[in-house]
Design a protein around this motif. Structure first.
Motif, PDB file in Angstrom:
ATOM      1  N   ILE A 114       0.840  -1.196   0.000  1.00 54.47           N
ATOM      2  CA  ILE A 114       0.000   0.000   0.000  1.00 54.47           C
ATOM      3  C   ILE A 114       0.877   1.249   0.000  1.00 54.47           C
ATOM      4  CG2 ILE A 114      -1.968  -1.063   1.202  1.00 54.47           C
ATOM      5  CD1 ILE A 114      -0.987   0.324   3.762  1.00 54.47           C
ATOM      6  N   GLU A 115       0.244   2.386  -0.249  1.00 54.73           N
ATOM      7  CA  GLU A 115       0.892   3.682  -0.088  1.00 54.73           C
ATOM      8  C   GLU A 115      -0.137   4.650   0.474  1.00 54.73           C
ATOM      9  OE1 GLU A 115       0.203   6.040  -4.247  1.00 54.73           O
ATOM     10  OE2 GLU A 115       1.947   4.727  -4.169  1.00 54.73           O
ATOM     11  N   TRP A 116       0.355   5.694   1.127  1.00 55.57           N
ATOM     12  CA  TRP A 116      -0.553   6.757   1.552  1.00 55.57           C
ATOM     13  C   TRP A 116       0.193   8.083   1.615  1.00 55.57           C
ATOM     14  CZ3 TRP A 116       1.223   3.184   5.201  1.00 55.57           C
ATOM     15  CH2 TRP A 116       1.873   3.703   6.340  1.00 55.57           C
ATOM     16  N   GLY A 117      -0.582   9.154   1.451  1.00 52.18           N
ATOM     17  CA  GLY A 117      -0.024  10.494   1.515  1.00 52.18           C
ATOM     18  C   GLY A 117      -0.010  11.192   0.174  1.00 52.18           C
ATOM     19  N   ARG A 118       0.007  12.502   0.241  1.00 44.63           N
ATOM     20  CA  ARG A 118       0.212  13.382  -0.902  1.00 44.63           C
ATOM     21  C   ARG A 118       0.732  14.704  -0.355  1.00 44.63           C
ATOM     22  NH1 ARG A 118      -6.001  14.962  -2.664  1.00 44.63           N
ATOM     23  NH2 ARG A 118      -6.599  15.946  -0.681  1.00 44.63           N
ATOM     24  N   ARG A 119       1.171  15.586  -1.232  1.00 39.98           N
ATOM     25  CA  ARG A 119       1.725  16.849  -0.758  1.00 39.98           C
ATOM     26  C   ARG A 119       0.624  17.734  -0.175  1.00 39.98           C
ATOM     27  NH1 ARG A 119       6.476  19.237  -1.519  1.00 39.98           N
ATOM     28  NH2 ARG A 119       7.021  17.741  -3.163  1.00 39.98           N
ATOM     29  N   GLY A 120       0.872  18.268   1.015  1.00 44.14           N
ATOM     30  CA  GLY A 120      -0.090  19.154   1.636  1.00 44.14           C
ATOM     31  C   GLY A 120       0.144  19.280   3.122  1.00 44.14           C
ATOM     32  N   ARG A 134       6.208  -7.714  11.568  1.00 40.44           N
ATOM     33  CA  ARG A 134       5.838  -8.733  10.581  1.00 40.44           C
ATOM     34  C   ARG A 134       6.810  -8.788   9.410  1.00 40.44           C
ATOM     35  NH1 ARG A 134       0.463 -10.474  11.194  1.00 40.44           N
ATOM     36  NH2 ARG A 134      -0.676  -9.349  12.819  1.00 40.44           N
ATOM     37  N   GLY A 135       7.839  -7.979   9.460  1.00 41.88           N
ATOM     38  CA  GLY A 135       8.814  -7.968   8.384  1.00 41.88           C
ATOM     39  C   GLY A 135       8.427  -7.101   7.208  1.00 41.88           C
ATOM     40  N   CYS A 136       7.445  -6.215   7.389  1.00 45.37           N
ATOM     41  CA  CYS A 136       7.073  -5.295   6.323  1.00 45.37           C
ATOM     42  C   CYS A 136       7.999  -4.078   6.338  1.00 45.37           C
ATOM     43  CB  CYS A 136       5.626  -4.853   6.471  1.00 45.37           C
ATOM     44  SG  CYS A 136       4.436  -6.171   6.159  1.00 45.37           S
ATOM     45  N   LEU A 137       8.368  -3.644   5.160  1.00 48.20           N
ATOM     46  CA  LEU A 137       9.282  -2.527   4.991  1.00 48.20           C
ATOM     47  C   LEU A 137       8.492  -1.270   4.633  1.00 48.20           C
ATOM     48  CD1 LEU A 137      12.282  -1.488   4.569  1.00 48.20           C
ATOM     49  CD2 LEU A 137      11.937  -2.055   2.147  1.00 48.20           C
ATOM     50  N   TYR A 138       8.770  -0.174   5.348  1.00 46.00           N
ATOM     51  CA  TYR A 138       8.146   1.120   5.080  1.00 46.00           C
ATOM     52  C   TYR A 138       9.232   2.086   4.607  1.00 46.00           C
ATOM     53  CZ  TYR A 138       4.362  -0.816   7.943  1.00 46.00           C
ATOM     54  OH  TYR A 138       3.366  -1.612   8.456  1.00 46.00           O
ATOM     55  N   VAL A 139       8.902   2.858   3.587  1.00 44.12           N
ATOM     56  CA  VAL A 139       9.855   3.794   2.998  1.00 44.12           C
ATOM     57  C   VAL A 139       9.248   5.195   2.997  1.00 44.12           C
ATOM     58  CG1 VAL A 139      11.229   4.384   0.964  1.00 44.12           C
ATOM     59  CG2 VAL A 139      10.774   1.972   1.520  1.00 44.12           C
ATOM     60  N   SER A 140       9.973   6.144   3.552  1.00 38.71           N
ATOM     61  CA  SER A 140       9.581   7.546   3.445  1.00 38.71           C
ATOM     62  C   SER A 140       9.999   8.043   2.067  1.00 38.71           C
ATOM     63  CB  SER A 140      10.240   8.370   4.552  1.00 38.71           C
ATOM     64  OG  SER A 140       9.883   9.722   4.438  1.00 38.71           O
ATOM     65  N   ASP A 141       9.043   8.054   1.143  1.00 45.97           N
ATOM     66  CA  ASP A 141       9.290   8.477  -0.241  1.00 45.97           C
ATOM     67  C   ASP A 141       9.183  10.000  -0.259  1.00 45.97           C
ATOM     68  OD1 ASP A 141       9.609   8.553  -2.952  1.00 45.97           O
ATOM     69  OD2 ASP A 141       7.715   7.548  -3.440  1.00 45.97           O
ATOM     70  N   THR A 142      10.253  10.641   0.164  1.00 45.81           N
ATOM     71  CA  THR A 142      10.208  12.026   0.621  1.00 45.81           C
ATOM     72  C   THR A 142       9.661  13.000  -0.415  1.00 45.81           C
ATOM     73  OG1 THR A 142      12.061  11.577   2.095  1.00 45.81           O
ATOM     74  CG2 THR A 142      11.607  13.880   1.603  1.00 45.81           C
ATOM     75  N   MET A 143      10.221  13.018  -1.595  1.00 38.58           N
ATOM     76  CA  MET A 143       9.816  14.019  -2.571  1.00 38.58           C
ATOM     77  C   MET A 143       8.572  13.614  -3.348  1.00 38.58           C
ATOM     78  SD  MET A 143      11.835  16.129  -1.510  1.00 38.58           S
ATOM     79  CE  MET A 143      10.999  17.395  -2.447  1.00 38.58           C
ATOM     80  N   ASN A 144       8.076  12.402  -3.166  1.00 35.29           N
ATOM     81  CA  ASN A 144       6.753  12.020  -3.653  1.00 35.29           C
ATOM     82  C   ASN A 144       5.679  12.222  -2.586  1.00 35.29           C
ATOM     83  OD1 ASN A 144       7.158  11.276  -6.381  1.00 35.29           O
ATOM     84  ND2 ASN A 144       7.961   9.276  -5.770  1.00 35.29           N
ATOM     85  N   SER A 145       6.080  12.696  -1.421  1.00 34.97           N
ATOM     86  CA  SER A 145       5.143  13.043  -0.336  1.00 34.97           C
ATOM     87  C   SER A 145       4.234  11.873   0.032  1.00 34.97           C
ATOM     88  CB  SER A 145       4.293  14.261  -0.742  1.00 34.97           C
ATOM     89  OG  SER A 145       5.103  15.382  -1.000  1.00 34.97           O
ATOM     90  N   ARG A 146       4.839  10.728   0.280  1.00 33.46           N
ATOM     91  CA  ARG A 146       4.056   9.547   0.634  1.00 33.46           C
ATOM     92  C   ARG A 146       4.908   8.540   1.385  1.00 33.46           C
ATOM     93  NH1 ARG A 146       3.630   6.650  -5.402  1.00 33.46           N
ATOM     94  NH2 ARG A 146       5.888   6.332  -5.649  1.00 33.46           N
ATOM     95  N   ILE A 147       4.212   7.576   1.990  1.00 32.57           N
ATOM     96  CA  ILE A 147       4.838   6.406   2.601  1.00 32.57           C
ATOM     97  C   ILE A 147       4.456   5.205   1.760  1.00 32.57           C
ATOM     98  CG2 ILE A 147       5.051   4.989   4.666  1.00 32.57           C
ATOM     99  CD1 ILE A 147       6.032   7.863   5.044  1.00 32.57           C
ATOM    100  N   GLN A 148       5.426   4.349   1.466  1.00 31.62           N
ATOM    101  CA  GLN A 148       5.138   3.100   0.766  1.00 31.62           C
ATOM    102  C   GLN A 148       5.460   1.922   1.669  1.00 31.62           C
ATOM    103  OE1 GLN A 148       5.696   2.647  -3.528  1.00 31.62           O
ATOM    104  NE2 GLN A 148       7.000   4.478  -3.481  1.00 31.62           N
ATOM    105  N   LYS A 149       4.650   0.886   1.570  1.00 33.55           N
ATOM    106  CA  LYS A 149       4.796  -0.315   2.394  1.00 33.55           C
ATOM    107  C   LYS A 149       4.968  -1.534   1.497  1.00 33.55           C
ATOM    108  CE  LYS A 149       2.256  -3.093   5.833  1.00 33.55           C
ATOM    109  NZ  LYS A 149       0.983  -3.181   6.633  1.00 33.55           N
ATOM    110  N   PHE A 150       5.916  -2.412   1.872  1.00 36.12           N
ATOM    111  CA  PHE A 150       6.238  -3.597   1.083  1.00 36.12           C
ATOM    112  C   PHE A 150       6.314  -4.827   1.996  1.00 36.12           C
ATOM    113  CE2 PHE A 150       8.097   0.086  -0.898  1.00 36.12           C
ATOM    114  CZ  PHE A 150       7.845  -0.065  -2.247  1.00 36.12           C
ATOM    115  N   ASN A 151       5.970  -5.970   1.430  1.00 34.22           N
ATOM    116  CA  ASN A 151       6.234  -7.237   2.108  1.00 34.22           C
ATOM    117  C   ASN A 151       7.675  -7.629   1.810  1.00 34.22           C
ATOM    118  OD1 ASN A 151       6.423  -9.821   3.079  1.00 34.22           O
ATOM    119  ND2 ASN A 151       4.606 -10.603   2.055  1.00 34.22           N
ATOM    120  N   ALA A 152       8.528  -7.517   2.819  1.00 31.53           N
ATOM    121  CA  ALA A 152       9.961  -7.731   2.618  1.00 31.53           C
ATOM    122  C   ALA A 152      10.484  -8.946   3.360  1.00 31.53           C
ATOM    123  CB  ALA A 152      10.734  -6.491   3.055  1.00 31.53           C
ATOM    124  N   SER A 153       9.596  -9.800   3.835  1.00 37.78           N
ATOM    125  CA  SER A 153      10.040 -10.964   4.615  1.00 37.78           C
ATOM    126  C   SER A 153      10.628 -12.033   3.700  1.00 37.78           C
ATOM    127  CB  SER A 153       8.862 -11.542   5.389  1.00 37.78           C
ATOM    128  OG  SER A 153       7.812 -11.894   4.527  1.00 37.78           O
TER     129      SER A 153
END
Length: 343
Positions: A51-57, A324-343
């Motif tokens: 999943i992802e969430w966020g936008r600039r604002g 749970r081994g999920c990876l979250y990335v602060s996608d800084t200049m896209n103004s969002r958080i992305q989540k991945f199954n990284a286990s």
């Protein structure tokens, strides 16, 4: 902490003892880099986008220059924004839970088991502790080279020894404090040699020292050094154990750096870092990739590449893992958080 130079002037020669650019790894990156597909022999599959969430604002759940990312014992996600000057809290599915304002120039952050939130205030040259409701509990640091002083503390991490580790970027070192703010130790200095940081970058510069830190199960400390395109591994006392990285644009490398507004090469390299339960190391970089390595620096797999589609990034900063081994990335200049199954 090290935002693209085209975004802000106020923000933040490859040297490596070993290079781990393996031909098999290029296959994952050429789909393009991070695109789902079959892994080659002996390669791990790419993490699956969830999943992802966020936008600039400025509204709840939106971001502007979100640099910091931390996860508490309940797998709730905390973010810190340089421009919006606040900490936000989310569920692991991206549901907005709460927010509170913080002082200017928030970079990385860490969350204690009691809910205390520690924030490195980059341009303000200090660290502050906040209650779960956002009340300022204490702060320490002023600009300078002394033990209790900082020059651009870009991030902060809570170690397994209970101490706070602060990458003091402009002073080219890692500093250690108790949770109450008492200085207890430091290691690192400016230079190009293994165990040093920043190379030829000027003292006080945003690339003069380590960017983020993380820890493995033994308490060893991993640091990113963007100026020299490398990761360094130390004991908690500061004894150098390993160093790896390169400025290569191939799989496992931390290049190329982002371009300036006029198209000329800028500065950049590895920024965010975290370590999973198997002591594998995830590293984000200004080349808009997030890559995984063994704890000895062997490239394992990666995701990303420039873009705004799911699984791509624009100057990612902090990375973190939940229980749970999920990876979250602060996608800084896209103004969002992305989540991945990284286990």
């Amino acid at each position: 902490m090290s935002l693209d130079r085209s975004v802000t002037r106020a923000w933040p020669e490859a040297l490596s003892r070993r290079r781990f650019i393996e031909s098999a790894g290029v296959g994952i990156l050429c789909l393009p880099f991070g695109t789902a597909g079959a892994a080659l022999d002996n390669e791990l599959p790419p993490p699956k986008f969830l999943i992802e969430w966020g936008r600039r604002g400025k509204a709840a759940g939106e971001f502007d220059a979100c640099v910091g990312l931390a996860i508490d014992q309940h797998d709730e996600i905390y973010t810190a924004e340089f421009r919006n000057q606040r900490v936000q809290r989310f569920s692991s599915n991206g549901k907005f839970l709460s927010e509170f304002p913080v002082q200017p120039h928030a970079g990385g952050l860490a969350v204690d088991s009691d809910g205390t939130v520690f924030v490195a205030h980059w341009n303000s040259n200090k660290v502050a502790a906040y209650s779960p409701a956002g009340k300022l509990l204490r702060e320490w640091g002023t600009k300078g080279p002394g033990d209790g002083e900082f020059q651009l503390p870009g991030s902060i991490a809570l170690g397994p020894d209970g101490l706070l580790y602060v990458p003091d970027q402009g002073n080219s070192r890692i500093k250690k404090f108790t949770r109450e703010g008492r200085f207890v130790g430091k290691f690192g200095e400016r230079g190009k040699e293994p165990g040093q940081f920043g190379g030829d970058q000027p003292v006080g510069g945003r690339f003069a020292g380590p960017q983020f830190v993380a820890f493995d199960r033994r308490g060893n400390v991993y640091t990113t050094d963007a100026a020299l395109d490398r990761v360094q591994k130390f004991t908690a006392e500061g004894k150098l154990l390993d160093v790896w990285g390169s400025e290569s644009a191939e799989a496992g490398g931390f290049g190329p750096p982002p371009a300036n507004k006029d198209g000329s090469p800028g500065f950049g390299g590895p920024i965010g870092i975290c370590v999973d339960r198997k002591d594998r190391v995830w590293v984000s970089a200004t080349n808009s990739r997030v890559q995984q390595y063994s704890n000895q620096g062997k490239f394992l797999r990666g995701i990303g590449g420039p873009g705004s589609e799911p699984g791509r990034f624009h100057t990612p900063h902090a990375v973190a893992l939940d229980s749970r081994g999920c990876l979250y990335v602060s996608d800084t200049m896209n103004s969002r958080i992305q989540k991945f199954n990284a286990s």
